[in-house]
Design a protein around this motif. Structure first.
Motif, short mmCIF file in Angstrom:
data_model
loop_
_atom_site.label_atom_id
_atom_site.label_comp_id
_atom_site.label_asym_id
_atom_site.label_seq_id
_atom_site.Cartn_x
_atom_site.Cartn_y
_atom_site.Cartn_z
N ARG A 131 0.78 -1.34 -0.15
CA ARG A 131 0.09 -0.06 -0.06
C ARG A 131 0.92 1.30 0.17
N LEU A 157 -4.87 8.41 7.33
CA LEU A 157 -5.52 7.75 6.00
C LEU A 157 -5.78 6.12 6.42
N THR A 158 -5.36 5.73 6.91
CA THR A 158 -5.53 3.88 7.43
C THR A 158 -6.79 4.00 8.16
N ASP A 159 -7.01 4.95 9.20
CA ASP A 159 -8.10 4.70 10.07
C ASP A 159 -9.63 5.50 9.10
N GLN A 160 -9.45 5.88 8.03
CA GLN A 160 -10.38 6.47 7.10
C GLN A 160 -10.97 4.99 6.31
N LEU A 161 -10.00 3.99 6.30
CA LEU A 161 -10.36 2.68 5.39
C LEU A 161 -11.51 1.95 6.25
N ASN A 162 -11.47 2.10 7.57
CA ASN A 162 -12.30 1.42 8.46
C ASN A 162 -11.85 0.04 8.52
N MET A 163 -10.58 -0.36 8.41
CA MET A 163 -10.04 -1.57 8.46
C MET A 163 -9.21 -2.19 9.60
N ASP A 186 0.02 3.94 -1.30
CA ASP A 186 -0.51 5.13 -0.89
C ASP A 186 -0.68 5.45 0.34
N LEU A 187 -0.30 4.72 1.31
CA LEU A 187 -0.42 4.76 2.64
C LEU A 187 0.85 5.32 3.28
N GLU A 203 -1.14 -4.74 2.83
CA GLU A 203 -2.49 -5.31 2.88
C GLU A 203 -2.59 -6.93 2.62
#
Length: 209
Positions: free
Chosen positions: A89, A137-143, A91-92, A103
Motif C-alpha cells: 500500500r 489515512l489508514t483509519d479512514q479505511l475502516n480496516m 498510497d499509505l 494489505e
C-alpha cells in the motif's frame, strides 16, 4: 510474535537486526523451519540501491523493501510467504520516514493491514506528525490494522504512574483508539530496562497471542 486468531495462518514477526546481509544465511535457515513466521519484518537493514533484489531473495518468500535514501543505515524489509496474497500500500506510505504498509488479502475473509516501522532514536517531533498522517489515512479505511516496529519511544505500562515520555505520541495513540500489546522489556542494559519495540492494534480482540 503475534498470531491473528481469526485468520487461518498468521505468524507475524518484527525484528531489529542492524545489517541484513551478514545475517542472511541465518535468516534463511530460520525461515525454512516448520514453524517459521509466514510474515517477518526487519528494521535497520542497512540496505541501499546498490544491493540488488536477487541478493536478498529467500526461497518461498516474496519481499518488500524500503531503503534509506539520503544516507546509509536504517531501512526496512518485509518477507511474506509466497502463498499469502498481499498488496503493497504505497498510497499509505510517506517517503520521509521508514514505514512499509502491507494489505493482506485472504479469500472469504476480511482484508487487514500490517505496518512495519523504524523510528531512529534521534528523530524529532515532526516524525510523529508524518507518522500520524499515515494513521489518519489508514483509519479512514475502516480496516483492521496492526503496527509493528522499533519506535524508540518508551512505553509505560498502565500501573506505572508516570508521565509518558512523549505526550504527543500518547495523544496520537489515544485519539485512534490503539492498544499496545508488548508488556515485557525489549531492550535491557545493565542500568535500564525499556519497552521501545512495540505492537499496536486497533482490533485487540483479533489477536490471540
Amino acid at each position: 510474535l503475534i498470531y491473528l486468531g481469526t485468520h487461518s495462518y498468521n505468524q507475524i514477526e518484527n525484528l531489529n537486526i542492524q545489517h541484513l546481509l551478514p545475517k542472511l544465511d541465518e535468516i534463511k535457515f530460520h525461515l525454512c523451519q516448520p514453524l517459521s513466521p509466514q510474515i517477518i519484518g526487519f528494521c535497520e537493514t542497512f540496505l541501499h540501491e546498490d544491493i540488488e533484489n536477487q541478493t536478498i531473495s529467500i526461497n518461498q518468500y516474496l519481499f518488500e523493501r524500503m531503503d534509506r535514501v539520503k544516507n546509509r543505515g536504517g531501512g526496512i524489509i518485509v518477507y511474506i510467504s509466497d502463498d499469502i496474497p498481499y498488496t503493497r500500500r504505497y498510497d499509505l506510505e510517506c517517503t520521509d520516514i521508514e514505514s512499509v504498509w502491507i494489505e493482506i488479502r485472504l479469500s472469504n475473509k476480511q482484508n487487514f493491514l500490517l505496518n512495519f516501522t523504524y523510528r531512529p532514536p534521534n528523530s524529532n517531533q515532526s516524525w510523529i506528525d508524518l507518522y500520524e498522517s499515515q494513521i489518519e489515512l489508514t483509519d479512514q479505511l475502516n480496516m483492521e490494522f496492526h503496527l509493528l516496529g522499533d519506535f524508540n519511544l518508551q512505553y509505560l505500562q498502565p500501573h506505572e504512574h508516570k508521565l509518558f515520555t512523549n505526550s504527543k505520541w500518547s495523544d496520537l495513540i489515544t485519539s485512534y483508539g490503539l492498544e499496545q500489546l508488548i508488556q515485557t522489556p525489549t531492550r535491557v542494559t545493565k542500568n535500564t530496562s525499556t519497552i521501545i519495540d512495540l505492537i499496536y492494534t486497533n482490533t485487540k480482540n483479533r489477536v490471540t497471542e
